[in-house]
Design a protein around this motif. Structure first.
Motif, PDB file in Angstrom:
ATOM      1  N   ILE A 193      64.496 -30.435  -4.001  1.00  0.00           N
ATOM      2  CA  ILE A 193      64.798 -29.599  -4.359  1.00  0.00           C
ATOM      3  C   ILE A 193      66.616 -29.165  -4.633  1.00  0.00           C
ATOM      4  O   ILE A 193      66.816 -30.460  -4.067  1.00  0.00           O
ATOM      5  N   ASP A 194      67.055 -28.310  -5.006  1.00  0.00           N
ATOM      6  CA  ASP A 194      68.076 -28.244  -5.049  1.00  0.00           C
ATOM      7  C   ASP A 194      69.268 -27.601  -4.585  1.00  0.00           C
ATOM      8  O   ASP A 194      68.170 -25.976  -5.044  1.00  0.00           O
ATOM      9  N   ALA A 195      70.158 -27.659  -3.851  1.00  0.00           N
ATOM     10  CA  ALA A 195      70.382 -26.071  -3.086  1.00  0.00           C
ATOM     11  C   ALA A 195      71.038 -24.769  -3.967  1.00  0.00           C
ATOM     12  O   ALA A 195      70.585 -23.984  -3.418  1.00  0.00           O
ATOM     13  N   LEU A 242      67.135 -17.072  -2.243  1.00  0.00           N
ATOM     14  CA  LEU A 242      66.960 -16.047  -1.955  1.00  0.00           C
ATOM     15  C   LEU A 242      67.708 -14.667  -2.399  1.00  0.00           C
ATOM     16  O   LEU A 242      68.617 -14.593  -1.476  1.00  0.00           O
ATOM     17  N   GLY A 243      67.822 -14.830  -3.539  1.00  0.00           N
ATOM     18  CA  GLY A 243      69.044 -13.962  -4.002  1.00  0.00           C
ATOM     19  C   GLY A 243      70.426 -13.353  -3.425  1.00  0.00           C
ATOM     20  O   GLY A 243      71.180 -13.050  -3.686  1.00  0.00           O
ATOM     21  N   LEU A 244      71.235 -15.241  -3.639  1.00  0.00           N
ATOM     22  CA  LEU A 244      72.312 -14.825  -2.954  1.00  0.00           C
ATOM     23  C   LEU A 244      73.183 -15.924  -4.493  1.00  0.00           C
ATOM     24  O   LEU A 244      72.845 -16.033  -4.901  1.00  0.00           O
ATOM     25  N   GLU A 255      76.630 -23.569   2.946  1.00  0.00           N
ATOM     26  CA  GLU A 255      76.457 -23.981   3.969  1.00  0.00           C
ATOM     27  C   GLU A 255      75.695 -23.229   5.059  1.00  0.00           C
ATOM     28  O   GLU A 255      75.055 -24.238   6.324  1.00  0.00           O
ATOM     29  N   ARG A 256      75.005 -22.500   4.386  1.00  0.00           N
ATOM     30  CA  ARG A 256      73.975 -21.944   5.543  1.00  0.00           C
ATOM     31  C   ARG A 256      72.698 -22.526   5.344  1.00  0.00           C
ATOM     32  O   ARG A 256      72.131 -23.195   6.191  1.00  0.00           O
ATOM     33  N   ILE A 257      73.044 -23.240   3.755  1.00  0.00           N
ATOM     34  CA  ILE A 257      71.930 -23.968   3.200  1.00  0.00           C
ATOM     35  C   ILE A 257      71.732 -25.168   4.372  1.00  0.00           C
ATOM     36  O   ILE A 257      70.921 -25.310   4.845  1.00  0.00           O
ATOM     37  N   LYS A 305      76.189 -34.686  -1.674  1.00  0.00           N
ATOM     38  CA  LYS A 305      77.024 -33.964  -1.741  1.00  0.00           C
ATOM     39  C   LYS A 305      77.574 -33.011  -3.028  1.00  0.00           C
ATOM     40  O   LYS A 305      77.745 -32.113  -2.838  1.00  0.00           O
ATOM     41  N   ASN A 306      76.480 -33.529  -3.788  1.00  0.00           N
ATOM     42  CA  ASN A 306      77.055 -32.593  -5.145  1.00  0.00           C
ATOM     43  C   ASN A 306      75.057 -31.081  -4.822  1.00  0.00           C
ATOM     44  O   ASN A 306      74.857 -30.613  -5.141  1.00  0.00           O
ATOM     45  N   GLY A 307      74.845 -31.107  -4.072  1.00  0.00           N
ATOM     46  CA  GLY A 307      73.899 -30.422  -2.978  1.00  0.00           C
ATOM     47  C   GLY A 307      72.167 -30.865  -3.453  1.00  0.00           C
ATOM     48  O   GLY A 307      71.557 -29.700  -3.006  1.00  0.00           O
ATOM     49  N   HIS A 308      71.627 -31.850  -3.636  1.00  0.00           N
ATOM     50  CA  HIS A 308      71.005 -32.381  -4.037  1.00  0.00           C
ATOM     51  C   HIS A 308      70.064 -32.802  -2.666  1.00  0.00           C
ATOM     52  O   HIS A 308      70.808 -32.914  -2.213  1.00  0.00           O
ATOM     53  N   VAL A 309      69.058 -31.966  -2.297  1.00  0.00           N
ATOM     54  CA  VAL A 309      68.579 -32.524  -1.214  1.00  0.00           C
ATOM     55  C   VAL A 309      66.817 -33.355  -1.237  1.00  0.00           C
ATOM     56  O   VAL A 309      66.413 -32.786  -2.167  1.00  0.00           O
TER      57      VAL A 309
END
Length: 215
Positions: free
Chosen positions: A64-66, A73-75, A83-85, A123-127
């Protein structure tokens, strides 16, 4: 001496068994929630569960990507929400312990494991993440037989306790049965809503948790 050792081991085993409020016996036990997760952590976990399909295998790794989760989540895409993720994923890794009944050569035991085999945050937000080999069959069973709520519906529920109640209803629903019954002792209910380490007086628990979940 051997008899004394066996008796002591049996007492230790019984004590351990009695303290596990999250003992998994069947797939829908996963729907009875991790009471120690926050509402936000529940929503992130729901998102992870949503990647499971009928063709999923125990050794599948999901990606997934952050930013997609943030938008779901509507953010907004602020550094704070990244950071919350990251913190929610860290909490899921730490808080989702699982306990299974096992038996070896006729001797009962408890397998202590976790929901996730690993979670990688780049680092790039990939999970990427993978469910543990022990937990995967229960996740698949939950997803195929019980978890029919649409992800978009769950993402709109902001109360942690309402999320837990929805999953309890789904786990215990038989077809179009109405009314339906959720069976559990007060200890069971407090475990589902509060987690393993907290217990409240009955009146306070009903007022501040169950009533909040229903209304």
């Amino acid at each position: 001496m051997q008899g004394k050792k066996s008796k002591k081991a049996n007492v230790a085993f019984s004590n351990l068994l009695s303290r596990q409020d999250y003992l998994v016996v069947q797939g829908n036990d996963l729907a009875k929630a991790f009471g120690n997760l926050s509402a936000f952590e529940h929503q992130v976990l729901d998102y992870c569960f949503s990647f499971v399909t009928q063709d999923s295998k125990a050794d599948d790794e999901y990606s997934i990507d952050a930013i997609d989760l943030i938008h779901h989540l509507g953010l907004n895409s602020s550094g704070h929400n990244y950071e919350r993720i990251a913190k929610a994923l860290k909490s899921l890794n730490e808080k989702t312990a699982l306990y299974f009944r096992i038996e070896s050569d006729g001797v009962p035991g408890i397998l202590m494991t976790q929901l996730f085999s690993h979670i990688k945050f780049f680092k790039n937000g990939h999970v990427t993440f993978q469910f543990s080999q022990d937990a995967a069959p229960y996740v698949f069973d939950l997803r195929s037989n019980y978890y029919s709520f649409k992800l978009s519906e769950l993402s709109r529920v902001k109360s942690k306790y309402s999320l837990i109640m929805l999953k309890l209803i789904e786990a215990n629903q038989m077809g179009n049965q109405n009314p339906m019954t959720i069976k559990g002792s007060l200890e069971d209910w407090q475990g589902w809503f509060l987690g393993a380490d907290r217990r409240w007086p009955t009146g306070r628990f009903m007022r501040d948790k169950i009533n909040v979940a229903i209304y």
